[in-house]
Scaffold this active site. Structure first.
Site, PDB file in Angstrom:
ATOM      1  NE  ARG A   1     -13.603 -15.529  15.273  1.00  0.00           N
ATOM      2  CZ  ARG A   1     -13.098 -15.543  16.499  1.00  0.00           C
ATOM      3  NH1 ARG A   1     -12.690 -16.684  17.037  1.00  0.00           N
ATOM      4  NH2 ARG A   1     -12.991 -14.424  17.189  1.00  0.00           N
TER       5      ARG A   1
ATOM      6  CB  ALA B   1      13.861  23.401  -1.474  1.00  0.00           C
TER       7      ALA B   1
ATOM      8  CG  ASN C   1      15.484   6.745  -9.426  1.00  0.00           C
ATOM      9  OD1 ASN C   1      14.551   7.491  -9.683  1.00  0.00           O
ATOM     10  ND2 ASN C   1      15.381   5.743  -8.570  1.00  0.00           N
TER      11      ASN C   1
END
Length: 472
Positions: free
Chosen positions: A37, A386, A392
């Site tokens: 199910r 900002a 990285n």
């Protein structure tokens, strides 16, 4: 009263005769169902509730009783269970699946040299509490020495659950599956959860005598109760005060219902512990979320596993946290994303559309807008402008960026790791930094600004003329 009336059986909370401390315990978990199910390639019992597989919820509760052995009875998808469980449990295979009694029989070899108590649980019934399990074991060691202890419950709608027909004192007269029950027996509201506690010395002897002459042609586990009772050996039922803890999960809709119940309780607990939830129904916790006092959580915040939040933290709307640690006085969001390894030190802040991964933001440091901090260490009091990105990943390896205390990184800067920005250093806006910046240094990495007076005016004049000619 008659045996097929609903008894005033002892509740799980009221069981009191303690089991001897030296009695070893084995836990048998039934997980051999195909879970059709669920319509999933993932084993049914590995589907998560609150970010944790339902099987792990159950085993965590059982672990509080310090079982000596754990046996998981598997069938379809047993390779997935083996991968998740590792050496924590013995896998016993049930193939084919011939009923619950047959399933428990498959644990016999794993428990051949075991002497003690056996607790039978169901992997798709994940929220049975340790207190309820303990109450079952304690009842097994009561003075009347029942051969079997069953856990009963009284749902609002008994549906097609098996029934427990018992006397006022909780002694079981008979247990019957719904399909084999008479209309009179179905009128009984005390239902069988399927969970049982049995002494190992009795379990497999009783199972050996279970037949399959019933409506489903299966070997029912409940028949061990009926066999023992017919032999004059008492069996007992205790009743859970919380029917939800024995609710099974067999479909996606039942999984969602279980999630909703779990979340509702966790939200209530959070608020009782001193957390402000502005819109509780929109906040989703993980199974291991830890929250301090005077934490404020705005709407539509989601916690993944591994989050720890200290006191006096504000989590603004639409933030997502996973594997993160927030110390006291931190503020994040709105629309912040904290990924595993993110650590925000006391009083630090990240604002809207800032993402952190495997990075530490020092005390009082801030990254208020549109920033990615990955594999980075940011010193106390630093300001990240900002649009700043720590670059990285070079396509093969991850590298770290270290930003010193009180450093100022201007907007729209790219810090190409591995790189170090010194204490009190300034990186000018729009810089792409590929080499270390010394303490107190200004680094400006920008193309020369070229000025051509009147060029734009001449360009616009020429283009307007071309457009007019095309229109004509």
């Amino acid at each position: 009263m008659t045996p097929d009336s609903t008894p005033a059986a002892p509740s799980a909370a009221s069981a009191s005769a303690p089991a001897p401390a030296a009695t070893p315990l084995a836990v048998v978990v039934l997980a051999a169902g195909k879970g059709t199910r669920m319509k999933s390639d993932l084993h049914k019992v590995l589907h998560p509730v609150a970010g944790r597989p339902m099987l792990e919820h159950l085993l965590a509760s059982a672990a509080e009783l310090a079982p000596e052995r754990q046996v998981v009875v598997a069938g379809h998808g047993r390779d997935q269970l083996e991968k998740v469980l590792g050496p924590r449990a013995t896998i016993a295979v049930q193939e084919p699946q011939l009923g619950t009694g047959h399933a428990v029989q498959q644990a016999q070899q794993a428990l051949a040299d075991f002497s003690g108590d056996v607790l039978i649980l169901y992997a798709d019934v994940p929220f049975v509490s340790a207190a309820t399990m303990r109450a079952m074991i304690e009842r097994l060691h009561a003075p009347d020495a029942p051969a079997v202890v069953a856990l009963g419950f009284e749902p609002q709608d008994p549906l097609q659950y098996g029934r427990v027909l018992a006397h006022d004192d909780g002694r079981i007269a008979m247990m019957v599956e719904y399909k084999d029950a008479t209309q009179e027996q179905r009128a009984c509201r005390l239902c069988n959860s399927g969970l049982m506690a049995v002494k190992s010395a009795d379990l497999f002897d009783l199972l050996a005598r279970v037949g399959n002459e019933n409506a489903q042609g299966e070997y029912y586990l409940v028949d061990i109760v009926n066999i023992a009772t017919l032999e004059g050996r008492p069996c007992a039922v205790i009743v859970t005060d919380d029917a939800d803890e024995v609710g099974g999960i067999n479909s996606r809709s039942e999984l969602a219902e279980a999630e909703a119940r779990w979340q509702a309780r966790r939200r209530q607990r959070a608020m009782a512990d001193g957390v402000t939830l502005i819109a509780p129904e929109t906040v989703f916790f993980a199974w291991d979320t830890r929250l301090g006092r005077d934490v404020t959580i705005e709407p539509n915040v989601v916690f993944g596993p591994g989050v720890s939040v200290a006191d006096n933290v504000v989590i603004h709307a639409f933030s997502h946290l996973e594997g993160a640690t927030l110390e006291s006085g931190v503020s994040i969001g709105p629309y912040a994303r904290l990924r595993p390894g993110a650590v925000l030190k006391t009083g630090s802040r990240i604002g809207n559309f800032v993402e952190m991964k495997n990075a530490v933001l020092g005390e009082g440091a801030k990254a208020n807008h549109l920033t990615y901090l990955g594999d980075a260490t940011v010193g106390a009091g630093a300001n990240i402008g900002a649009g700043t990105i720590t670059c990285n990943y070079d396509g093969y390896f991850k590298h770290r960026t270290v930003i010193g205390e009180r450093a100022f990184v201007g907007s729209n800067s790219a810090l190409v790791a591995p790189v170090k920005i010194g204490a009190d250093a300034i990186v000018a806006a729009g810089s792409a930094v590929t080499r270390d910046v010394a303490d107190g240094e200004l680094r400006l990495v920008r193309g020369e600004q070229l000025v051509k007076p009147g060029w734009a005016d001449r360009f616009h004049d020429a283009m307007r003329k071309k457009k007019a000619e095309k229109t004509d």
